[in-house]
Design a protein around this motif. Structure first.
Motif, PDB file in Angstrom:
ATOM      1  N   TYR A 160      43.974  42.395  49.203  1.00 30.12           N
ATOM      2  CA  TYR A 160      44.517  41.579  48.078  1.00 30.12           C
ATOM      3  C   TYR A 160      45.499  40.471  48.746  1.00 30.12           C
ATOM      4  O   TYR A 160      45.632  39.329  48.431  1.00 30.12           O
ATOM      5  CB  TYR A 160      44.883  42.194  46.870  1.00 30.12           C
ATOM      6  CG  TYR A 160      46.242  42.890  46.743  1.00 30.12           C
ATOM      7  CD1 TYR A 160      47.502  42.424  46.796  1.00 30.12           C
ATOM      8  CD2 TYR A 160      45.818  44.189  46.926  1.00 30.12           C
ATOM      9  CE1 TYR A 160      48.531  43.161  46.874  1.00 30.12           C
ATOM     10  CE2 TYR A 160      47.243  45.010  46.991  1.00 30.12           C
ATOM     11  CZ  TYR A 160      48.346  44.447  46.969  1.00 30.12           C
ATOM     12  OH  TYR A 160      49.496  45.142  47.145  1.00 30.12           O
ATOM     13  N   LEU A 214      43.703  38.236  51.178  1.00 28.60           N
ATOM     14  CA  LEU A 214      42.902  37.463  50.315  1.00 28.60           C
ATOM     15  C   LEU A 214      43.921  36.153  49.842  1.00 28.60           C
ATOM     16  O   LEU A 214      43.546  34.988  49.983  1.00 28.60           O
ATOM     17  CB  LEU A 214      42.411  38.045  49.053  1.00 28.60           C
ATOM     18  CG  LEU A 214      41.483  37.057  48.209  1.00 28.60           C
ATOM     19  CD1 LEU A 214      40.170  36.256  48.822  1.00 28.60           C
ATOM     20  CD2 LEU A 214      41.142  37.902  47.158  1.00 28.60           C
ATOM     21  N   ALA A 215      45.084  36.594  49.533  1.00 30.68           N
ATOM     22  CA  ALA A 215      46.045  35.750  49.165  1.00 30.68           C
ATOM     23  C   ALA A 215      46.546  34.733  49.988  1.00 30.68           C
ATOM     24  O   ALA A 215      46.714  33.400  49.838  1.00 30.68           O
ATOM     25  CB  ALA A 215      47.305  36.398  48.595  1.00 30.68           C
ATOM     26  N   HIS A 263      53.092  39.256  45.276  1.00 30.26           N
ATOM     27  CA  HIS A 263      52.064  40.219  45.452  1.00 30.26           C
ATOM     28  C   HIS A 263      52.375  41.584  46.100  1.00 30.26           C
ATOM     29  O   HIS A 263      52.231  42.534  45.235  1.00 30.26           O
ATOM     30  CB  HIS A 263      51.061  39.390  46.403  1.00 30.26           C
ATOM     31  CG  HIS A 263      50.368  38.280  45.828  1.00 30.26           C
ATOM     32  ND1 HIS A 263      49.305  38.368  45.039  1.00 30.26           N
ATOM     33  CD2 HIS A 263      50.457  36.839  46.237  1.00 30.26           C
ATOM     34  CE1 HIS A 263      49.013  36.817  44.698  1.00 30.26           C
ATOM     35  NE2 HIS A 263      49.689  36.236  45.618  1.00 30.26           N
ATOM     36  N   ASN A 313      53.697  45.017  43.826  1.00 35.59           N
ATOM     37  CA  ASN A 313      52.937  46.350  43.586  1.00 35.59           C
ATOM     38  C   ASN A 313      53.548  47.415  44.326  1.00 35.59           C
ATOM     39  O   ASN A 313      53.065  48.656  44.221  1.00 35.59           O
ATOM     40  CB  ASN A 313      51.437  46.089  44.428  1.00 35.59           C
ATOM     41  CG  ASN A 313      50.614  45.290  43.896  1.00 35.59           C
ATOM     42  OD1 ASN A 313      49.773  45.593  43.092  1.00 35.59           O
ATOM     43  ND2 ASN A 313      50.468  44.020  43.863  1.00 35.59           N
TER      44      ASN A 313
END
Length: 307
Positions: free
Chosen positions: A202, A205-206, A220, A224
């Motif tokens: 992810y 992807l960002a 991000h 997490n």
């Protein structure tokens, strides 16, 4: 969420009762309380009057029932000077201020250092921060406190040795002593979680969508990586309350830890019981708060497993 907190309160009730029993029994296993409170020159009439006034002439079961009744009403008995509960409640805010300030600075420092190190893993900055964090996590609190007093107070004379009369300067050594280990441990935990998060799909992807490095790290990856760091931070916060006993005794900080030491030295067991119970309750409340925060981050924790 409320059901989760309610379950945690129920599970914490039994350990709290065990602590209450432990404090009561340990105080009586030290011997006859009249021998602890009265001098050796006290007459038998004085000992009998003291025992009757404080209920020591009654059976253990009667004393235990009276003890629990007093705890329910926050009445821990009378000290040699004043109400034990008033002394404990008056000293506890100083410990909370010290622990909260220390934990806040440790968390902020760990996040900044960890993000800086994890952004370029295996770089010189990462290795340097890892060395410092491992060193900080390994230093004993009492050694750092004594060394800090000798270096900055005795040798250089720039900081006070103890007390709170010097304003903000009185906070530097106690906070530094309590913060050194949590800062080192949190830096290692957050750095490891950040390295794993920054290599996750992810995050890639960002970045492919044009997110800036600052947004990738703070929005991000750090978000997490907060769950494992929160668990460790909770354990460290509990350790700060316990570790404050040594630090407050060394620096003369007027908190619950120094009150415990003074109560032991003065054989003031009413104050000792109040201080121990207040510390135990605060630890239970802190654990429930940390579990609730963790449940907000992870929905799997909120609901019990269904088979």
């Amino acid at each position: 969420m409320f059901s989760f907190v309610r379950r945690r309160m129920y599970t914490s009730a039994l350990p709290l009762i065990i602590v209450l029993l432990g404090v009561f029994l340990l105080a009586r296993l030290t011997g006859d309380p009249t021998n602890l409170y009265l001098p050796e020159s006290a007459t038998p009439e004085q000992r009998a009057a003291f025992a009757q006034a404080n209920g020591f002439d009654q059976s253990v079961w009667t004393q235990l029932v009276d003890y629990f009744k007093g705890v329910v009403h926050l009445d821990f008995g009378t000290s040699l000077r004043e109400s034990a509960s008033e002394m404990a409640f008056r000293a506890f805010p100083a410990t909370l201020q010290l622990a909260f300030t220390t934990m806040l600075l440790a968390i902020v420092g760990a996040i900044v250092i960890s993000c800086w190190a994890a952004y370029r893993p295996n770089s010189l900055a990462d290795r340097f921060s890892s060395l410092l964090s491992m060193t900080a996590a390994s230093i004993p609190d009492f050694w750092f406190a004594i060394t800090g007093v000798w270096l900055f107070a005795v040798l250089l004379g720039v900081l006070p040795t103890s007390g709170v009369d010097s304003g903000i300067l009185s906070w530097i050594l106690p906070i530094a002593t309590l913060m050194i280990r949590p800062l080192g441990v949190l830096t290692q935990v957050v750095r490891g979680a950040m390295v794993s998060a920054l290599s996750a799909p992810y995050v890639r992807l960002a970045r492919s969508k044009g997110a800036s490095d600052f947004r990738v790290v703070t929005h991000h990856a750090l978000r997490n990586a907060a769950a494992p760091a929160l668990t460790v931070a909770g354990d460290l916060a509990v350790g700060l309350i316990n570790g404050a006993v040594v630090v407050e005794a060394i620096f003369g900080w007027p908190g619950i830890g120094k009150l415990m030491i003074d109560a032991i030295l003065q054989r003031d067991f009413a104050v000792l019981q109040a201080a121990v119970l207040l510390t135990a309750v605060s630890i239970f409340v802190l654990n429930i708060f940390i579990d609730a925060c963790y449940a907000l981050l992870d929905a799997r924790v909120r609901e019990p497993a269904r088979i």
